[in-house]
Write an enzyme that holds these catalytic residues in place. Structure first.
Site, short mmCIF file in Angstrom:
data_model
loop_
_atom_site.label_atom_id
_atom_site.label_comp_id
_atom_site.label_asym_id
_atom_site.label_seq_id
_atom_site.Cartn_x
_atom_site.Cartn_y
_atom_site.Cartn_z
N LYS A 267 36.90 -76.55 15.30
CA LYS A 267 37.52 -75.22 15.18
C LYS A 267 37.74 -74.88 13.71
O LYS A 267 38.43 -75.59 12.99
CB LYS A 267 38.86 -75.19 15.92
CG LYS A 267 39.65 -73.89 15.74
CD LYS A 267 40.96 -73.89 16.54
CE LYS A 267 41.80 -72.65 16.23
NZ LYS A 267 43.10 -72.65 16.94
N LYS B 224 51.73 -63.72 15.30
CA LYS B 224 52.68 -64.83 15.30
C LYS B 224 53.95 -64.44 14.56
O LYS B 224 53.91 -63.59 13.67
CB LYS B 224 52.06 -66.04 14.57
CG LYS B 224 51.00 -66.79 15.34
CD LYS B 224 50.51 -67.98 14.54
CE LYS B 224 49.40 -68.71 15.27
NZ LYS B 224 49.83 -69.36 16.51
N ASP C 115 44.45 -74.24 10.37
CA ASP C 115 43.81 -74.06 11.67
C ASP C 115 42.30 -74.30 11.60
O ASP C 115 41.58 -74.08 12.57
CB ASP C 115 44.12 -72.65 12.21
CG ASP C 115 44.25 -72.63 13.73
OD1 ASP C 115 44.42 -73.71 14.31
OD2 ASP C 115 44.17 -71.54 14.30
N ARG D 152 39.92 -71.22 21.52
CA ARG D 152 39.04 -71.44 22.67
C ARG D 152 37.90 -70.40 22.72
O ARG D 152 36.82 -70.68 23.23
CB ARG D 152 39.87 -71.45 23.97
CG ARG D 152 40.59 -70.19 24.25
CD ARG D 152 41.75 -70.35 25.23
NE ARG D 152 42.93 -70.94 24.62
CZ ARG D 152 44.07 -71.22 25.27
NH1 ARG D 152 44.15 -70.98 26.58
NH2 ARG D 152 45.09 -71.75 24.64
N1 BES Z 1 46.27 -72.49 16.15
C1 BES Z 1 47.16 -72.31 17.23
C2 BES Z 1 47.70 -73.61 17.78
C3 BES Z 1 48.70 -74.33 16.92
C4 BES Z 1 50.05 -74.05 17.04
C5 BES Z 1 48.30 -75.31 16.05
C6 BES Z 1 50.95 -74.74 16.27
C7 BES Z 1 49.21 -75.99 15.28
C8 BES Z 1 50.54 -75.71 15.40
C9 BES Z 1 46.40 -71.61 18.37
O1 BES Z 1 45.41 -70.74 18.00
C10 BES Z 1 47.43 -70.83 19.13
O2 BES Z 1 47.94 -69.89 18.58
N2 BES Z 1 47.69 -71.23 20.36
C11 BES Z 1 48.64 -70.61 21.17
C12 BES Z 1 48.06 -70.46 22.54
C13 BES Z 1 48.87 -69.59 23.46
C14 BES Z 1 48.80 -68.16 23.00
C15 BES Z 1 48.33 -69.73 24.86
C16 BES Z 1 49.89 -71.47 21.19
O3 BES Z 1 49.78 -72.68 21.21
O4 BES Z 1 50.98 -70.90 21.16
ZN ZN Z 2 44.55 -71.07 16.18
MN MN Z 3 46.17 -68.80 17.63
#
Ligand code: BES
Ligand code: ZN
Ligand code: MN
Length: 493
Positions: free
Chosen positions: A263, A275, A286, A349
């Site tokens: 990724k 966010k 990321d 994803r």
């Molecule tokens: N890059 C984030 C995941 C992440 C969160 C990595 C915290 C490291 C620390 C990913 O793209 C993301 O935002 N995931 C969301 C998914 C949700 C919207 C289903 C998450 O984990 O909140």
């Molecule tokens: Zn992400």
């Molecule tokens: Mn994200």
């Protein structure tokens, strides 16, 4: 740092810092005992007095001695015969840090001669290089007044690794892994305004030239022609052009390759599902999956592993620009399956699914994706282990064992059919989120719909790829795991 081996005893070495182990319960390691004899019992006296207990990773510098070494650094190595692999790495790291704090330019380190539970002396030597480089790493190229911090220039290891050739091989492997880890840390620590998808592509090209790899970079128009609607959907919110980077290392004729997919979201603001501001800067990390893939390919090439390896990196930013995808939008992936994007922050994803479909064309023996995919994985496993999900039990077992061996661990989560229904959508083949429950697993369930053509494993590295707070920075995990996995595959070939 330069590394070399010595077969001298520790008391014979003229060095600025001599590092020897102390065991819990007042025992001296073999090397410490030799120095102790040369110093007329000075070390045993200090240990007897209780100045150092010998707990794993404890350090005690003796700055003035009458021996050949300018300084002796005592390092706790736990009870004799009980030292665990992770404790060993930690002790070596602390020792390197302490030697640097002492401003020693030359070091002689005898910790690799201390036995580690269930590990060979060659392992201890290899990991000593990895742990030392890891501990001394700094990212200060963007500070105009970087603190002058002299780090050791050369390190000699005392080790019982049998034949000369085996010891040299362990040193070379350790160095290759350490270089890969620091390459990945450099990429990941760079801020998002510098480490863009284009920068990642340039770095891949540079690696290709250095290591003699075939590198190709697919541009937006290429991806449009292919039909990568999911990856391109994420890229709509930013002006930075998206890239699909492909590296090919050929070390074994025409055998089926392993594909690593990483990724590469160089900054994840969440898109329209923006966010919250707290710690959002950490979303420059990321792209740690991408960095892991580039670095692992580099290590495989340096070690000339007899395998074929493909690295695939989908790279983009995830920003809320005026053309950004919106919740409810439906896109068509390269596989032809349609996706309802209910949360634009579940972007990893979306770019991975198209890269995973793309991987099919290489007819891979196995595909492993590496991604900072879910915050839920940080909650589930913390910083100790990455999450492992797979459609192939044998592959999952291999990866778990490799992580165990490298002290770079991952832990399985179930990918049961029952979780799949959380991705049901009223309007498309699937939704891109599966609700609050089991978020790490439903993310993997999503990916599993694009990986039916090959044995596949997914590593969620959100909790292990970087550290927050005072120690903020990339870790280079899980490069040690992946290199170990590839070496084991190479031995089978
Ligand atoms: N890059 C984030 C995941 C992440 C969160 C990595 C915290 C490291 C620390 C990913 O793209 C993301 O935002 N995931 C969301 C998914 C949700 C919207 C289903 C998450 O984990 O909140
Ligand atoms: Zn992400
Ligand atoms: Mn994200």
């Amino acid at each position: 740092m330069e590394y070399a081996l010595t077969d001298k005893t520790p008391d014979q070495l003229a060095t600025e810092c001599l590092i020897v182990g102390i065991h819990e319960n007042s025992g001296l390691s073999e090397a410490a005992a030799a120095v102790d004899r040369a110093l007329g019992g000075a070390i045993s006296a200090i240990v007897q007095r209780g100045d150092i207990e010998g707990k794993p990773g404890q350090t005690l510098p003796l700055v003035s001695t009458s021996g050949k070494a300018e300084r002796v650094l005592l390092v706790g190595m736990g009870a004799a015969g009980e030292l665990k692999p992770a404790q060993y790495k930690e002790a070596v790291a602390r020792a390197a840090q302490a030697a640097a704090d002492l401003r020693a330019a030359t070091v002689a380190n005898f910790l690799p001669s201390v036995p580690v539970k269930d590990r060979s002396p060659a392992w201890a030597l290899e990991q000593a290089v990895v742990a030392t480089e890891d501990a001394l790493y700094r990212f200060d190229r963007l500070k105009t007044r970087a603190p002058a911090r002299p780090v050791p220039q050369s390190c000699i290891f005392g080790t019982p690794v049998g034949p000369e050739a085996a010891a040299r091989e362990a040193l070379a492997a350790g160095s290759a892994i350490a270089r890969a880890v620091s390459f990945a840390k450099d990429l990941a620590n760079l801020p998002g305004n510098m480490c863009t998808p284009s920068y990642l592509a340039e770095q891949a090209q540079g690696l290709g030239t250095r290591a003699g790899l075939k590198v190709s970079v697919l541009e937006k128009t290429d991806m449009e022609t292919l039909g990568m609607g999911a990856l391109l959907a994420v890229a709509r919110g930013t002006h930075e052009p998206a890239k699909l980077i492909v590296l090919e290392y050929h070390g074994n004729g025409t055998s089926a390759p392993i594909a690593l997919v990483g990724k590469g979201v160089t900054f994840d603001a969440g898109g329209i599902s923006l966010k919250p501001p707290a710690n959002m800067d950490e979303m420059k990390f990321d792209m740690c999956g991408a960095a892991t893939v580039l670095a692992t390919v580099q290590a495989a090439a340096e070690l000339t592993l007899p395998i074929n390896l493909i690295g695939i990196v989908p790279a983009t930013e995830n920003l809320p620009g005026g053309s950004a995808i919106k919740p409810g939008d439906i896109v068509t992936s390269l596989s032809g399956q349609t996706i309802e994007i209910l949360n634009t922050d579940a972007e990893g994803r979306l770019i991975l699914c198209d890269a995973l479909s793309y991987a099919e064309r290489f007819k891979p023996a196995a595909v492993i994706d590496i991604a900072t995919l879910t915050g839920a994985c940080v909650i589930a496993l913390g910083a100790q282990a990455g999450g492992l999900m797979s459609n192939d039990e044998a592959l999952a077992h291999e990866l778990e064992q490799a992580g165990q061996e490298a002290a770079d661990r991952i832990w399985p989560l179930p990918l049961w059919e029952e979780y799949q229904k959380q991705l049901d959508s009223n309007f498309a083949d699937m939704a891109n989120i599966g609700g609050r429950e089991a978020g790490t697993i439903t993310a993997a369930c999503f990916l599993s719909r694009f990986t039916e053509a090959y044995p596949w494993a997914h590593l969620d590295i959100a909790g292990i790829a970087y550290k927050s707070g005072k120690e903020k920075g990339a870790t280079g995990r899980p490069i040690p795991l992946l290199v170990e996995f590839l070496r084991r595959r190479a031995r089978l070939s």
